[in-house]
Structure formats: C-alpha cells, structure tokens
Design a protein around this motif. Structure first.
Motif, PDB file in Angstrom:
ATOM      1  N   GLY A 248       0.794  -1.221   0.000  1.00  0.00           N
ATOM      2  CA  GLY A 248       0.000   0.000   0.000  1.00  0.00           C
ATOM      3  C   GLY A 248       0.827   1.272   0.000  1.00  0.00           C
ATOM      4  N   LYS A 249       2.131   1.151   0.300  1.00  0.00           N
ATOM      5  CA  LYS A 249       2.995   2.327   0.280  1.00  0.00           C
ATOM      6  C   LYS A 249       3.495   2.578  -1.137  1.00  0.00           C
ATOM      7  CE  LYS A 249       4.644   1.789   5.058  1.00  0.00           C
ATOM      8  NZ  LYS A 249       3.914   2.966   5.560  1.00  0.00           N
ATOM      9  N   THR A 250       4.034   3.805  -1.392  1.00  0.00           N
ATOM     10  CA  THR A 250       4.609   4.173  -2.685  1.00  0.00           C
ATOM     11  C   THR A 250       6.104   4.391  -2.537  1.00  0.00           C
ATOM     12  OG1 THR A 250       4.318   6.543  -2.346  1.00  0.00           O
ATOM     13  CG2 THR A 250       2.442   5.328  -3.285  1.00  0.00           C
ATOM     14  N   ASP A 251       6.785   4.612  -3.698  1.00  0.00           N
ATOM     15  CA  ASP A 251       8.233   4.835  -3.663  1.00  0.00           C
ATOM     16  C   ASP A 251       8.597   6.069  -2.846  1.00  0.00           C
ATOM     17  OD1 ASP A 251       8.930   2.598  -5.232  1.00  0.00           O
ATOM     18  OD2 ASP A 251       8.418   3.675  -7.070  1.00  0.00           O
ATOM     19  N   LEU A 252       7.730   7.106  -2.850  1.00  0.00           N
ATOM     20  CA  LEU A 252       8.015   8.320  -2.071  1.00  0.00           C
ATOM     21  C   LEU A 252       8.009   8.030  -0.579  1.00  0.00           C
ATOM     22  CD1 LEU A 252       6.018  11.050  -4.023  1.00  0.00           C
ATOM     23  CD2 LEU A 252       8.500  10.946  -3.701  1.00  0.00           C
ATOM     24  N   ASP A 253       7.263   6.981  -0.171  1.00  0.00           N
ATOM     25  CA  ASP A 253       7.239   6.614   1.253  1.00  0.00           C
ATOM     26  C   ASP A 253       8.488   5.841   1.670  1.00  0.00           C
ATOM     27  OD1 ASP A 253       4.670   7.694   1.471  1.00  0.00           O
ATOM     28  OD2 ASP A 253       3.768   5.801   0.771  1.00  0.00           O
ATOM     29  N   LEU A 254       9.202   5.289   0.677  1.00  0.00           N
ATOM     30  CA  LEU A 254      10.290   4.354   1.003  1.00  0.00           C
ATOM     31  C   LEU A 254      11.687   4.840   0.608  1.00  0.00           C
ATOM     32  CD1 LEU A 254       8.490   1.102  -0.253  1.00  0.00           C
ATOM     33  CD2 LEU A 254       8.681   1.877   2.111  1.00  0.00           C
ATOM     34  N   PHE A 255      11.775   5.700  -0.434  1.00  0.00           N
ATOM     35  CA  PHE A 255      13.081   6.065  -0.986  1.00  0.00           C
ATOM     36  C   PHE A 255      13.218   7.586  -1.061  1.00  0.00           C
ATOM     37  CE2 PHE A 255      11.847   2.006  -2.988  1.00  0.00           C
ATOM     38  CZ  PHE A 255      12.884   1.209  -2.522  1.00  0.00           C
ATOM     39  N   PRO A 256      14.465   8.093  -1.210  1.00  0.00           N
ATOM     40  CA  PRO A 256      14.664   9.529  -1.421  1.00  0.00           C
ATOM     41  C   PRO A 256      13.907   9.971  -2.668  1.00  0.00           C
ATOM     42  CG  PRO A 256      16.743   8.471  -0.907  1.00  0.00           C
ATOM     43  CD  PRO A 256      15.730   7.367  -1.102  1.00  0.00           C
ATOM     44  N   LYS A 257      13.491  11.258  -2.669  1.00  0.00           N
ATOM     45  CA  LYS A 257      12.649  11.780  -3.745  1.00  0.00           C
ATOM     46  C   LYS A 257      13.291  11.596  -5.116  1.00  0.00           C
ATOM     47  CE  LYS A 257      10.002  15.854  -5.166  1.00  0.00           C
ATOM     48  NZ  LYS A 257      10.382  15.749  -6.551  1.00  0.00           N
ATOM     49  N   GLU A 258      14.608  11.805  -5.218  1.00  0.00           N
ATOM     50  CA  GLU A 258      15.300  11.692  -6.518  1.00  0.00           C
ATOM     51  C   GLU A 258      15.156  10.279  -7.075  1.00  0.00           C
ATOM     52  OE1 GLU A 258      19.788  12.178  -8.394  1.00  0.00           O
ATOM     53  OE2 GLU A 258      19.389  12.792  -6.336  1.00  0.00           O
ATOM     54  N   ASN A 259      15.335   9.284  -6.197  1.00  0.00           N
ATOM     55  CA  ASN A 259      15.195   7.897  -6.636  1.00  0.00           C
ATOM     56  C   ASN A 259      13.740   7.551  -6.920  1.00  0.00           C
ATOM     57  OD1 ASN A 259      17.704   7.577  -4.402  1.00  0.00           O
ATOM     58  ND2 ASN A 259      18.030   6.622  -6.401  1.00  0.00           N
ATOM     59  N   ALA A 260      12.811   8.033  -6.077  1.00  0.00           N
ATOM     60  CA  ALA A 260      11.393   7.731  -6.247  1.00  0.00           C
ATOM     61  C   ALA A 260      10.866   8.274  -7.570  1.00  0.00           C
ATOM     62  CB  ALA A 260      10.594   8.298  -5.067  1.00  0.00           C
ATOM     63  N   ASP A 261      11.261   9.494  -7.905  1.00  0.00           N
ATOM     64  CA  ASP A 261      10.826  10.073  -9.182  1.00  0.00           C
ATOM     65  C   ASP A 261      11.336   9.248 -10.352  1.00  0.00           C
ATOM     66  OD1 ASP A 261       9.519  12.055  -7.813  1.00  0.00           O
ATOM     67  OD2 ASP A 261      11.115  13.558  -8.068  1.00  0.00           O
ATOM     68  N   SER A 262      12.599   8.788 -10.269  1.00  0.00           N
ATOM     69  CA  SER A 262      13.176   7.976 -11.341  1.00  0.00           C
ATOM     70  C   SER A 262      12.407   6.664 -11.499  1.00  0.00           C
ATOM     71  CB  SER A 262      14.650   7.690 -11.045  1.00  0.00           C
ATOM     72  OG  SER A 262      15.186   6.797 -11.992  1.00  0.00           O
ATOM     73  N   TYR A 263      12.032   6.012 -10.350  1.00  0.00           N
ATOM     74  CA  TYR A 263      11.305   4.752 -10.412  1.00  0.00           C
ATOM     75  C   TYR A 263       9.915   4.972 -11.018  1.00  0.00           C
ATOM     76  CZ  TYR A 263      14.881   3.323  -7.011  1.00  0.00           C
ATOM     77  OH  TYR A 263      16.057   3.072  -6.369  1.00  0.00           O
TER      78      TYR A 263
END
Length: 830
Positions: A248-263
């Motif tokens: 239920g979580k997203t990449d923004l909840d788990l990783f730095p913003k730079e990495n989350a945006d890339s994913y």
C-alpha cells in the motif's frame, strides 16, 4: 446351444440359429465392454483391455488377439496388450514396420486386412508372409483404429491352429471394440498428462514461493498509482521494513525523492508502451552506492487490461566486478595466446627481442611501471637481470649485483620463494636494508623452475603508486614467465643442437676424408724387436696429452703410429683430424689450419672453420710438419703452447683443447741449422719422439706384411692367392726397399694384377740386390720415386693404375709435389 425340442429343425435352420446366437452373444459382449469402459479409472484401463481381448478370443473362437499403438515417430506399431489361448504365447514384441512393411503401409492407409490364408498375400508381401509364419499365424484379421481422423491404433485377431475366413459383418463391430480400447487408452494418457501438469504446477508454486522468499533479487508488483501490491523478502530487507508493512505504500514513502521520481518515470514508460524494459540505476544502502539492473514488465488481468507494473531488480556490483575481472582475464588470455604463438617456432636469434616485447606487454596489461626477467649466472653465484622494460620516466633497472646488495631477496629467490608486497610495511625487517637499493613501493617476484631448480625470476614493480597483487594475477604472471623460460631453454637447446650438428658435420667430413684418403693397414703388422719396442713406446705415451713427434722415412707408416696413439687415448671417440702439410700450398696453409671469416679475402664468401677448431677435444695429426712455411710457424707455435689462435680476418681469439701428433721424414735439427724451422717449435713438438724403422731394418716382418697385403688386396680385387713361393719371399727380404712399406704394397698390387690364381708371381725391381747405402737426399729419392711411378703409368696421373693411385696420393697432392720438385713431362720427339 439349441433346445432338444428343436431337433425337428432342418440342418440349415440350425446353423442359422447358431450363428444368430453367436452374434447375440457378441453384441452382448460389445455392450458389456462399452459399459465397463465408461468412467473407468486410468489405473484400471490396462487390466480391462486385457480382459476385453480375452472375451473377444473366447467369443469368436480364435487363438490370439492383440492391441497395438502407433509409435511416436509413426514408423512402427508397438504391442501394448495381448491375449492368447492356452498353448500359445501372446504376440511377441516384433517391429511391424520393419518385419511386416506391406501390412504396416496398408494399415496406415486405413485398410482393414482380413487374411484367410497367407498364400493369398501378394508378392510384395513376401517378407510379411515369412515373418507371419515365424510367429505361427495361419489366418489374421488386422483392423486400423483412428483417433481424431488419424491412424493411431490397431486391433488384430489371429488363428494359429488352422486357416479360417472372417465374417465381414463382424468387422465393424470389432472396430467398435477397438475404438472403445483406443478411447480408454487416450483418456488414460490424457489423465496422466493432467496429473503430470498438476504436479508441475505444484512444483512451480513451491518454486515461486521459494524464489519469492529466498531470491537475492528484489521482486515487487505495483498498481498504476504506484502503490505496492506485493514484495519479496529481499525488497523488505533493502528498506528495513517487513513485507506486510510495505503493501500500500509508494516509492516516495520508502526512498529519497530523486530515486522515487526515477522509479515512477520508469513505471509510466512500461505502462504506456506495454513493453518489458530494462533500467540501470544507483541506490545508496548503508552509505554504500549499489548499482541495480531492473527489468520491469506490464501486469494484465483476466480481461487483458493492464492493472499494474511488476519488476525484478538485481544488485550488479558483483556483476560489474566480475565483468571487469573477465575482461582482464580475456585480455590476459589474448596476451598469453599471442605470446605463445609468437614464441612458437621462433628462431633462436629472435627470442631475446621477443621477450623484451613480452615484458612491455606485461607492463601495459597490468598497468605497472617496470618488469624484469632475471636468470642465474653461469657460475651459479648471482642473479642477473638480462631483459627489462619500464615506462617512460622510470629507470630500466638498477645495475646492481643482487646477492651483494639485495641479500634477503637473493635468499628468497634461491629457495624458490615468491616475494609479493603491496607496501614496504609488509616486508620483514631483514629486507629493510635491501630496499635502499631499489625504488619500488609495491612489487612481486616469481621464481620459475626448470628441471627442479629455480634458474629464472620474473619481477614486476610499481614505483609511483601502491598496488595489490591478487593470487590470480601472480598465477598469470607465472604462466607468462614460463612461456619466456621455455623459449629461452629452447633457445639454449637449439644452440646446443646446432653446435652438436656442426660438430657431427665436422666429424663426418673428417671421417669421409679419412675414408677417401685411407690408410693401408687396419693395424701395425710385424713381430720384429724394433717394432715391438715402438709399440711399447706408443702405449706409454697414448694416455697422456703430451705432444708426440714421429720420425721416419716416407712410406714407413708414420700415420699408422699416429692412429694407434689416438685409438689408445681418451679422445678415441672423436676422429683423428689429419693435415698433410706437404700437400698444402703456402697460400692455403693458414686458412686450412686456423679458418677464416667471411670477407677475410676476395673469395671468402662464407666463414670457414679451421682444422685446429675441428680438433677441439680431439687429436690433430700434422703430417710432414717439416714442410710448413716458415712464416706460419709462429702462429702454429702459439696454438701449440697456449691453445689459442685467431681466424684469418678476425681479431677474436679462439681457445681450443687439442692433442698434437706431428710426423716428418726430414732431419729437423738440420732444418733448424739451415734456418728453415724454428727451434722453439721443434722443442715444443719433440716432447716425446718416436722413430719408425725403415723396412730394410725390419726385414723379418716382410713375410707377415706380404701375407696381410695379399689378403687385403685380394678382397678388393676379388682374387685369392694361396701360394707365395719361398724364393720370392727371400728375394723380397734381400731388397733394400727405399720406398719402404708403401713400395712393397705397390709391388704386391702390380703382381696380383698380372698373376694367375692361386700362385702369386712377383717380379722384383732391377735394383733387387743388396747395395750400399743411398747417398741421395730425401728430396732426390722422392723425385726419383715419383718419376718411376709416372713412367710406369705412362705419365697418367688420375684413374686406375695412374701415378697418384700407385703412390697412394690424391691427384692434387701429386701435382703439387711435381711442381715443388720441378718434375715436368718430357716432350714427344717429332
């Protein structure tokens, strides 16, 4: 059976009734079999088919029935079920396609074959008929069974006791039974495949669970909003949260913003293009950068619509290192292969230059500063660096003795121990003093073994930066070093072989010359006191290396004495090298004795080895030493005294180990007084003089000599003389023999040519009576002897019975002696 009350029926009516009853029973059989096979478990199919075949056999009163299945390659029929009545075997597992090809082809075409008797088979079925008889078939019925319009099975009936016909009405009913069997077998195979697939599905589910739980790769699924639907244990371990907490979580909840945006951008690309895509990215984990390679793919629901994105990510740090290592290994293999190819069949003269090129390749491959190949010195006292390569700005190598300046390194190398250090701190205290003499800060030295001894050392070093030397690098260096060492050892071996071949060629040339020149006796013949004393003196001197001077008149056998000394010496395994000094013109004497280099004079087109060099380790026989030109005697004296000389045209001194035996028919003391022979050379030769008696002073040996000569010359001529009159021997003993044994041989040879076997008649020369001593000089005697031979041969020099053959000389030698003695052929009177 018909009822007794039916006895009033006519016979034909009884047969019809029996046939109808048999048909009824068969129909009941067909109905019963069809009912049994409905919903029959796969495990019971085989048993029920066997029972069905038995029922058919009993109902139709045949001897055997079988059910066949088409092979996977569709070339043969395989017996799967068979039943036979008592006394007969079931159908053997024969290959129908091979043993009954006609039958096989007909069945594949869908033809039913009712065969009442084998003789009805056509000629093309001859092989089928033969094999049917082999398995005792008298009549047979073969019915093809199709499944989904393809021939797949066959039902056969066989009569083994007698021939019988087949009711055409029964064939369709039998085909129905065959189809019941075929459907049951097909259903059984389908059930087995279903069960196999179910087992595979279970295994796959178990495998997927294991992969999901234990895979080192990160596995995940997201919906189109980027919310995680599923993650495995590796994903949870990366982010440090339990898998159920990630759902239920997203990449923004788990990783730095730079990495989350890339994913998130990558997920959109996969969803929009509906394609599987690969992405590489970098992520920090425990403050260490990790490279990941991700494969992302679209997820579809049962209606074919995309509902999310799945992915598998792998940490490729190890892969990158492995690729770099593989690249290095491939580069090394390329270098090693290239080096091996370059050194294969490389001429010895080019080995050193190729090793220098190889050292350069090592420096460039391992990105180091210097590489040097050392070898043990010839005196086995030190290691010498003899090949090296260094990058620009780095010294080639310190020009220092290893043992004196690097004693610790020397001891390690000498024991075959590798020395490997990434920094100077890794070396023991005992090595600290050694480092004063080197500029290395990291290095490796690998001893290389040849036949159990460490004769070479390959070193690499870094002067600018510290380097780590992994074990695989050391092993690669050792392999390259062994390529170098093998080439060097092969170079050494090639040089030795070349030297040996050269020596063998020399020995062959000398032996051939000896054979061509020849000597007239294989041993010294005689029993006189003077000869026995001479042989005693020979045995005294033979085992030493002292020079020997043999004195005696021409034809007394001085060369035989020289050969006897050589054969009894330690040098007997090498040929006796002979130089006939009297046959050599003064202009050729020096080059013949000492050799010359290319370009030493006008006609010197190649280098020539002299007789002194040929005789290194052997014996040199200088025949007629008294005829040597006076200007050559100083160089000859030096070679005798010091064992050294220079080739004509070369300043390089050559040292040899030569045992000298000289011979002369001259009075050397008178030659010294006349100024024609150096006194110091005479004393150097006259260490152990031997005098060979003339034949006139050992006439008791003449009978033995004559016998030996007759036997020897007889073998050459193919003649046998058993009778030599005693008065002839007495006459020979009364002659003074100015030409000694050589004259005796010539006389015997002439006599054997003109005599008729078995009696040898010898005509003595006119001067066959005792006479006063000859007052002539040796030159005068030699001149007269040569003139006599020339006149005897009518002035013919070469060929059979020519003067050269009579005198046992080479034609060139005879011409030289004639020129020296001013002998000219007289002009014919007109």
């Amino acid at each position: 059976m018909p009822d007794p009350k039916d006895k009033r029926l006519k016979p034909d009516e009884q047969d019809i009734r029996q046939a109808l009853e048999k048909r009824l029973r068969f129909e009941e059989l067909l109905t019963g079999l069809s009912a049994k096979f409905v919903n029959l478990p796969a495990s019971d199919v085989d048993l029920q088919i066997e029972n069905g075949l038995k029922s058919v056999v009993l109902a139709l009163e045949v001897d055997r029935s079988s059910f066949f299945q088409l092979s996977l390659d569709q070339t043969d029929l395989i017996v799967t079920h068979s039943y036979a009545t008592e006394g007969f075997d079931p159908t053997p597992r024969l290959r129908v396609g091979k043993h009954m090809p006609w039958l096989m082809s007909k069945l594949k075409q869908g033809e039913t074959l009712p065969i009442a008797k084998l003789d009805d088979l056509p000629d093309e079925a001859a092989l089928d008929r033969k094999n049917m008889k082999r398995i005792h078939i008298k009549s047979t019925l073969c019915i093809p069974i199709t499944v989904e319009e393809s021939f797949a099975y066959a039902l056969t009936l066989g009569s083994l006791k007698k021939e019988r016909s087949w009711d055409a009405d029964l064939i369709p009913r039998l085909k129905l039974i065959g189809e019941v069997f075929a459907n049951a077998v097909s259903r059984k195979h389908a059930q087995e495949r279903i069960e196999e697939h179910q087992d595979q599905i279970k295994d796959m589910r178990h495998l997927m669970d294991n992969i999901h739980e234990h895979s080192p790769s990160i596995i995940y699924c997201k919906d189109l909003e980027g919310r995680y639907l599923l993650v495995n244990r590796a994903f949870a371990d990366q982010v440090g949260i339990e898998p159920n907490e990630i759902i239920g979580k997203t990449d923004l909840d788990l990783f730095p913003k730079e990495n989350a945006d890339s994913y998130r951008t990558a997920d959109r690309q996969v969803a929009e293009t509906k394609k599987t895509m690969r992405f590489d990215d970098i992520s920090l984990r425990e403050n260490i950068a990790h490279a990941y390679r991700s494969v992302k793919f679209p997820l579809y629901n049962s209606k074919g619509a995309i509902f999310g994105v799945g992915g598998v990510s792998t940490d490729i740090n190890d892969l990158i290192r492995a690729e770099e290592s593989l690249k290095e290994r491939l580069q090394f293999q390329s270098v090693a292969s290239e080096l091996s190819a370059q050194f294969m069949n490389l001429p010895a003269a080019k080995v050193d230059q190729q090793i220098k090129t190889g050292l350069k390749g090592i420096v460039e491959l391992f990105k180091i500063d210097r590489s040097t190949l050392f070898r043990f010195s010839r005196d086995h006292q030190d290691f010498i660096g003899f090949h090296t390569y260094a990058v620009d700005g780095i010294k080639q190598r310190p020009k220092i003795p290893i043992k004196a300046n690097l004693p610790w390194f020397y001891d390690q190398w000498h024991q075959g121990k590798a020395v490997i250090f990434s920094s100077l701190d890794e070396l023991p205290d005992a090595a600290m003093d050694d480092l004063k003499h080197t500029d290395l800060i990291s290095g490796a030295a690998i001893p290389l073994s040849i036949e159990g001894s460490y004769a070479y050392v390959l070193t690499i070093g870094s002067v600018k930066v510290k380097r780590i030397w992994p074990e695989d690098v050391v092993q690669r260096l050792k392999l390259i070093g062994e390529i170098f060492v093998n080439a060097l050892e092969r170079q050494k071996t090639d040089k030795q072989i070349s030297s040996m071949l050269k020596q063998l060629e020399t020995d062959y040339m000398i032996l051939r010359e000896e054979i061509e020149t020849g000597h007239k006796f294989t041993e010294i013949i005689g029993e006189s006191h003077g000869l026995k004393y001479l042989l005693h003196r020979v045995s005294q001197i033979a085992g030493t290396t002292a020079p020997v001077l043999i004195l005696g008149e021409t034809g007394t056998g001085k060369e035989l004495v020289a050969r006897a000394i050589h054969r009894l010496s330690d040098r007997k395994d090498r040929p006796l090298v002979k130089v006939n000094c009297s046959a050599l013109p003064a202009t050729l004497a020096e080059r013949e004795l000492f050799g010359h280099v290319k370009g030493a004079f006008t006609d010197a087109h190649k280098q020539q080895v002299g007789r002194f060099e040929y005789a290194d380790g052997a014996t040199l026989f200088l025949d007629e030493i008294g005829d040597r030109p006076q200007e050559l005697q100083p160089k000859l004296l030096r070679a005798l005294e010091h064992g050294e000389f220079e080739r004509l045209g070369s300043p390089r001194t050559i040292k040899v180990d030569v045992r000298i035996i000289a011979a002369t028919n001259r009075n050397l003391e008178e030659e010294i007084k006349a100024g024609r022979f150096r006194e110091d050379l005479y004393y150097r030769l006259n260490v152990f003089p031997l005098s060979v008696l003339p034949l006139r002073e050992r006439k008791d040996d003449i009978p033995l000599l004559v016998k030996a000569l007759v036997q020897k010359l007889g073998r050459e001529m193919g003649k046998t003389f058993d009778i030599i009159p005693q008065n002839v021997i007495l006459k020979l003993q009364s002659y003074d023999w100015p030409g000694n044994v050589r004259e005796l041989e010539n006389l015997i040879e002439r006599a054997m040519i003109i005599s008729i076997e078995p009696k040898l008649n010898i005509e003595l020369p006119e001067m066959n009576l005792p006479r006063s001593p000859d007052k002539r000089s040796l030159l005068e005697v030699e001149r007269a002897h040569i003139l006599q031979a020339l006149e005897s041969s009518r002035w013919r020099i070469k060929g059979t019975n020519g003067a050269a053959e009579i005198l046992c000389l080479k034609p060139s030698t005879l011409r030289y002696r004639m020129q020296k003695l001013n002998i000219q052929r007289p002009h014919k009177q007109s």
